[in-house]
Motif scaffolding. Structure first.
Motif, PDB file in Angstrom:
ATOM      1  N   LEU A   1      -9.701   1.983  -2.298  1.00  0.00           N
ATOM      2  CA  LEU A   1      -8.518   1.591  -1.766  1.00  0.00           C
ATOM      3  C   LEU A   1      -8.304   2.612  -0.583  1.00  0.00           C
ATOM      4  CD1 LEU A   1      -6.077   0.802  -4.928  1.00  0.00           C
ATOM      5  CD2 LEU A   1      -7.354  -0.876  -3.389  1.00  0.00           C
ATOM      6  N   ILE A   2      -9.173   2.879  -0.134  1.00  0.00           N
ATOM      7  CA  ILE A   2      -9.015   3.655   1.223  1.00  0.00           C
ATOM      8  C   ILE A   2      -9.628   3.071   2.279  1.00  0.00           C
ATOM      9  CG2 ILE A   2      -9.684   5.778   2.589  1.00  0.00           C
ATOM     10  CD1 ILE A   2      -9.937   7.281  -0.082  1.00  0.00           C
ATOM     11  N   LYS A   3      -8.851   2.779   3.456  1.00  0.00           N
ATOM     12  CA  LYS A   3      -9.334   1.922   4.760  1.00  0.00           C
ATOM     13  C   LYS A   3      -9.422   3.064   5.773  1.00  0.00           C
ATOM     14  CE  LYS A   3      -7.792  -2.484   3.012  1.00  0.00           C
ATOM     15  NZ  LYS A   3      -7.037  -3.854   3.215  1.00  0.00           N
ATOM     16  N   GLY A   4     -10.394   2.827   6.712  1.00  0.00           N
ATOM     17  CA  GLY A   4     -10.640   3.581   7.649  1.00  0.00           C
ATOM     18  C   GLY A   4     -11.124   5.190   7.483  1.00  0.00           C
ATOM     19  N   LEU A   5     -11.183   5.836   8.469  1.00  0.00           N
ATOM     20  CA  LEU A   5     -11.712   7.102   8.646  1.00  0.00           C
ATOM     21  C   LEU A   5     -11.055   8.112   7.732  1.00  0.00           C
ATOM     22  CD1 LEU A   5     -12.886   7.273  12.265  1.00  0.00           C
ATOM     23  CD2 LEU A   5     -14.240   6.644  10.461  1.00  0.00           C
ATOM     24  N   CYS A   6     -11.656   8.783   6.591  1.00  0.00           N
ATOM     25  CA  CYS A   6     -10.899   9.785   5.782  1.00  0.00           C
ATOM     26  C   CYS A   6     -12.069  10.426   5.160  1.00  0.00           C
ATOM     27  CB  CYS A   6     -10.013   8.979   4.724  1.00  0.00           C
ATOM     28  SG  CYS A   6      -9.044  10.025   3.716  1.00  0.00           S
ATOM     29  N   GLU A   7     -11.696  11.981   5.063  1.00  0.00           N
ATOM     30  CA  GLU A   7     -12.568  12.763   4.263  1.00  0.00           C
ATOM     31  C   GLU A   7     -12.028  13.352   3.167  1.00  0.00           C
ATOM     32  OE1 GLU A   7     -15.155  16.746   4.986  1.00  0.00           O
ATOM     33  OE2 GLU A   7     -14.360  15.598   6.720  1.00  0.00           O
ATOM     34  N   LEU A   8     -12.526  13.076   1.870  1.00  0.00           N
ATOM     35  CA  LEU A   8     -11.950  13.467   0.655  1.00  0.00           C
ATOM     36  C   LEU A   8     -12.443  15.002   0.258  1.00  0.00           C
ATOM     37  CD1 LEU A   8     -11.925  10.140  -1.517  1.00  0.00           C
ATOM     38  CD2 LEU A   8     -10.324  11.097   0.208  1.00  0.00           C
ATOM     39  N   ILE A   9     -11.525  15.948   0.222  1.00  0.00           N
ATOM     40  CA  ILE A   9     -12.003  17.151  -0.485  1.00  0.00           C
ATOM     41  C   ILE A   9     -11.243  17.670  -1.534  1.00  0.00           C
ATOM     42  CG2 ILE A   9     -12.004  19.770   0.368  1.00  0.00           C
ATOM     43  CD1 ILE A   9     -11.905  18.901   3.193  1.00  0.00           C
TER      44      ILE A   9
ATOM     45  N   GLY B   1       0.817  -1.191  -0.085  1.00  0.00           N
ATOM     46  CA  GLY B   1      -0.040  -0.073   0.069  1.00  0.00           C
ATOM     47  C   GLY B   1       0.937   1.201  -0.201  1.00  0.00           C
ATOM     48  N   GLY B   2       0.035   2.303  -0.023  1.00  0.00           N
ATOM     49  CA  GLY B   2       0.700   3.774  -0.055  1.00  0.00           C
ATOM     50  C   GLY B   2       1.003   4.295   1.452  1.00  0.00           C
ATOM     51  N   LEU B   3      -0.088   4.841   1.803  1.00  0.00           N
ATOM     52  CA  LEU B   3       0.304   5.570   3.344  1.00  0.00           C
ATOM     53  C   LEU B   3      -0.205   4.818   4.445  1.00  0.00           C
ATOM     54  CD1 LEU B   3       1.207   7.901   5.029  1.00  0.00           C
ATOM     55  CD2 LEU B   3      -0.828   9.177   4.339  1.00  0.00           C
ATOM     56  N   PHE B   4       0.408   4.210   5.418  1.00  0.00           N
ATOM     57  CA  PHE B   4      -0.201   3.536   6.615  1.00  0.00           C
ATOM     58  C   PHE B   4      -0.144   4.459   7.871  1.00  0.00           C
ATOM     59  CE2 PHE B   4       0.206   0.691  10.252  1.00  0.00           C
ATOM     60  CZ  PHE B   4      -1.052   0.134  10.202  1.00  0.00           C
TER      61      PHE B   4
ATOM     62  N   LEU C   1     -16.904   8.633   3.616  1.00  0.00           N
ATOM     63  CA  LEU C   1     -16.542   8.291   4.935  1.00  0.00           C
ATOM     64  C   LEU C   1     -16.333   6.807   4.898  1.00  0.00           C
ATOM     65  CD1 LEU C   1     -15.843   8.947   7.867  1.00  0.00           C
ATOM     66  CD2 LEU C   1     -18.312   8.800   8.340  1.00  0.00           C
ATOM     67  N   PHE C   2     -15.093   6.303   5.147  1.00  0.00           N
ATOM     68  CA  PHE C   2     -14.952   4.799   4.927  1.00  0.00           C
ATOM     69  C   PHE C   2     -14.549   4.177   6.229  1.00  0.00           C
ATOM     70  CE2 PHE C   2     -13.799   7.155   0.936  1.00  0.00           C
ATOM     71  CZ  PHE C   2     -14.541   5.893   0.107  1.00  0.00           C
ATOM     72  N   GLU C   3     -15.370   3.181   6.601  1.00  0.00           N
ATOM     73  CA  GLU C   3     -15.004   2.652   7.916  1.00  0.00           C
ATOM     74  C   GLU C   3     -14.167   1.537   7.837  1.00  0.00           C
ATOM     75  OE1 GLU C   3     -16.358   3.489  10.584  1.00  0.00           O
ATOM     76  OE2 GLU C   3     -18.027   5.014   9.922  1.00  0.00           O
ATOM     77  N   ALA C   4     -13.303   1.443   8.714  1.00  0.00           N
ATOM     78  CA  ALA C   4     -12.213   0.364   8.942  1.00  0.00           C
ATOM     79  C   ALA C   4     -12.842  -1.044   8.788  1.00  0.00           C
ATOM     80  CB  ALA C   4     -11.404   0.455  10.446  1.00  0.00           C
TER      81      ALA C   4
ATOM     82  N   GLU D   1      -3.110  -3.167  -2.246  1.00  0.00           N
ATOM     83  CA  GLU D   1      -4.396  -3.381  -1.423  1.00  0.00           C
ATOM     84  C   GLU D   1      -4.841  -2.024  -0.791  1.00  0.00           C
ATOM     85  OE1 GLU D   1      -2.919  -5.928   1.920  1.00  0.00           O
ATOM     86  OE2 GLU D   1      -1.666  -7.054   0.471  1.00  0.00           O
ATOM     87  N   PHE D   2      -3.711  -0.935  -0.684  1.00  0.00           N
ATOM     88  CA  PHE D   2      -4.763   0.408  -0.220  1.00  0.00           C
ATOM     89  C   PHE D   2      -3.649   1.382  -0.655  1.00  0.00           C
ATOM     90  CE2 PHE D   2      -1.750  -1.087   3.327  1.00  0.00           C
ATOM     91  CZ  PHE D   2      -1.061   0.283   3.463  1.00  0.00           C
ATOM     92  N   ASP D   3      -4.414   2.448  -1.025  1.00  0.00           N
ATOM     93  CA  ASP D   3      -3.715   3.977  -1.151  1.00  0.00           C
ATOM     94  C   ASP D   3      -3.474   4.558   0.176  1.00  0.00           C
ATOM     95  OD1 ASP D   3      -3.699   3.562  -3.898  1.00  0.00           O
ATOM     96  OD2 ASP D   3      -5.452   4.949  -4.314  1.00  0.00           O
ATOM     97  N   LEU D   4      -4.429   4.519   1.033  1.00  0.00           N
ATOM     98  CA  LEU D   4      -4.352   5.089   2.206  1.00  0.00           C
ATOM     99  C   LEU D   4      -5.039   4.214   3.237  1.00  0.00           C
ATOM    100  CD1 LEU D   4      -3.954   7.417   4.549  1.00  0.00           C
ATOM    101  CD2 LEU D   4      -6.261   8.550   3.541  1.00  0.00           C
ATOM    102  N   TYR D   5      -4.421   3.858   4.399  1.00  0.00           N
ATOM    103  CA  TYR D   5      -5.096   2.831   5.714  1.00  0.00           C
ATOM    104  C   TYR D   5      -4.669   3.615   6.679  1.00  0.00           C
ATOM    105  CZ  TYR D   5      -6.088  -1.334   7.910  1.00  0.00           C
ATOM    106  OH  TYR D   5      -6.631  -2.131   8.913  1.00  0.00           O
TER     107      TYR D   5
END
Length: 510
Positions: free
Chosen positions: A284-292, A234-237, A303-306, A262-266
């Motif tokens: 490919l986003i896992k966990g809480l993330c807000e895209l602006i 993945g990208g950023l853990f 909003l993506f839940e883990a 597996e993920f861009d952002l975890y």
């Protein structure tokens, strides 16, 4: 009157030079070691092509002093100028380390290749200094290419980090500085940030690593305009209490994440991350993330839940802790917010703990930075609920596998395994085995573990219930015992204060 600074220029040629020469262009030294002893005033040291190693007269670690500029060939990132070797350095932050070079304040290293072939070897160590590291290649190091710690503020510019055993770059302590325009390729971790590190990471390419950037503890980097692509995991853990700056409505981050497996952002934390102006694949986003979107206020956000099951869900039904001998330790961990598994009171303290649950607990409690490359265990698939925790705990030295390349995640841990794990993971200094005389069943301690048990005893990590002098090393550990020993390990490294208990510490036998 014009002020001027005298600068000495020295020349090194490991093929034709001689350390009895003058160090001039026509009469070069053979070793960098010799040049570093010549003058304490600002010095420019020119390196000719060749290998600088113990065989050519180098004594490691090489210490590049304040004001020194070591120059090879910047145009090809030092491809023909290889500094290879290892020596012991006593780090104020991390104890004895095996390193190739130590860069002191405002030293510069330009246009060389650095490799440390030793197991757990570091190419370049930076401790509370502000050197410049530019146009170099850091490759095939036994641990990481560069390690920065203390209050370091390096400028790490236009380098190549490739095929290092654990990480390309590690920044810990209160490291700041700039990491700009570097290439990180084919490392298990491209960049690993821990503790309170707050560097600016911009315009780098991170490709074909396992994970491009991994954050733990309280790291808060600024991440801008990087290309993060084709990483095999993945990208950023983001773990622990880390909070990366991924842009805001006044400053778009403009990172590009593409073709990661597996993920861009975890985001493994409980805090929502804000991403402004980054190119991310929402699937490919896992966990809480807000895209602006860039230059816009928060609209059309996702909003993506883990997806992974939390450790508290893996543990069984609630139980009261009133009057339980381990209640102070469990409540203390709850108050420190170091583990999620106590949140709803369902810890069931007298039940055993599986190896997967233990790996999750130490990952949350210690947020270990990677020391080694974690193996791919054959019985831990990537969709297993504790896969990432096991990888982090393994790379941090807290857990290991078996000779058949299995991890056996559902197998319960023994007390001895917990003790050895904590000593190894924290890298505690060994103690004299004579201290084991306090245990009535000391003869049951396997020979390979005696030093670790002695160390844990001296550090007051071991908790024995109900008999303080009965170690019972091969008995399965209860969850209460694991909680108490993890807490005591936090005491041993100065993260918290001790709890008085008759089950902790040395007790004379009568």
């Amino acid at each position: 009157m014009v002020n001027s600074t005298l600068v000495v220029t020295l020349y090194i040629n490991p093929m034709t030079g001689n350390d009895n020469n003058t160090g001039s262009r026509l009469s070069p030294f053979k070793s960098l070691t010799r040049a570093l002893k010549v003058s304490k005033i600002p010095t420019i040291i020119h390196l000719e092509a060749g290998t600088y190693s113990a065989a050519s007269g180098e004594m490691f670690p090489l210490i590049i002093p304040k004001g020194a500029i070591v120059v090879g060939k910047e145009a090809n990132k030092g491809a023909e100028i290889v500094i290879s070797g290892s020596g012991e350095y006593q780090s104020p932050s991390f104890g004895i380390q095996n390193i190739t070079l130590l860069l002191l304040d405002n030293a510069s290293l330009l246009g060389v290749t650095v490799t440390n072939p030793s197991t757990k070897g570091t190419g370049i160590w930076i401790e509370s200094a502000a050197p410049t590291l530019a146009h170099n290649t850091l490759r095939d190091c036994g641990r990481e290419g560069v390690f920065s710690t203390g209050t370091a503020k390096p400028a790490i510019l236009d380098n190549i980090f490739v095929q290092n055993t654990a990480s390309g770059l590690v920044m810990a302590g209160h490291s700041q500085g700039e990491v700009l325009r570097n290439l990180f390729e084919r490392n298990p971790l491209g960049i690993a940030l821990s503790d309170f590190a707050t560097p600016t990471i911009a315009n780098n390419k991170l490709s074909e690593n396992r994970t491009a950037i991994a954050l733990s503890r309280n790291a808060q980097p600024v991440i801008r305009q990087n290309l993060i692509t084709k990483n095999t995991q993945g990208g950023l853990f983001v773990n622990g209490n880390a909070i990366p700056d991924l842009g805001n409505t006044q400053d778009s981050a403009d990172n590009i994440f593409s073709d990661n497996s597996e993920f861009d952002l975890y985001n493994a934390t409980t805090q929502k991350l804000i991403s402004v102006g980054n190119q991310l694949n929402p699937s490919l986003i896992k966990g809480l993330c807000e895209l602006i979107p860039a230059n816009e206020v928060a609209v059309n956000t996702s909003l993506f839940e883990a997806p992974t099951e939390s450790l508290s869900q893996k543990l069984a039904a609630p139980v009261e802790l009133d009057a339980h001998w381990a209640k102070p330790f469990i409540q203390a961990l709850m108050s420190m917010n170091l583990t999620h598994c106590f949140a709803d009171g369902n810890y069931q303290p007298d039940k055993p703990m599986s190896r997967a649950q233990y790996a999750s607990l130490v990952t949350i409690a210690f947020n270990p930075f990677p020391k080694i490359s974690a193996p791919d265990f054959t019985d831990v698939p990537k969709d297993f609920w504790a896969y990432n925790a096991i990888q982090i705990a393994a790379s941090g030295g807290f857990v290991g596998g078996f000779s058949d390349r299995t991890f056996r995640p559902d197998q319960n841990v023994q007390r001895l395994q917990v003790i050895v794990s904590l000593v190894n993971g924290l890298g505690l200094p060994p103690a004299n085995s004579d201290i084991l005389e306090v245990y009535s069943d000391r003869h049951t301690i396997p020979d390979y573990a005696r030093k670790a048990v002695a160390t844990a005893t001296q550090q007051k990590i071991i908790v024995n219930y109900p008999d303080p002098n009965q170690l019972s090393p091969l008995r399965l550990a209860t969850r209460a015992e694991v909680a108490a020993m993890v807490y005591q390990a936090l005491v041993a490294i100065g993260r918290t204060s001790a709890i008085k208990s008759v089950y902790v510490g040395l007790h004379s036998r009568t």
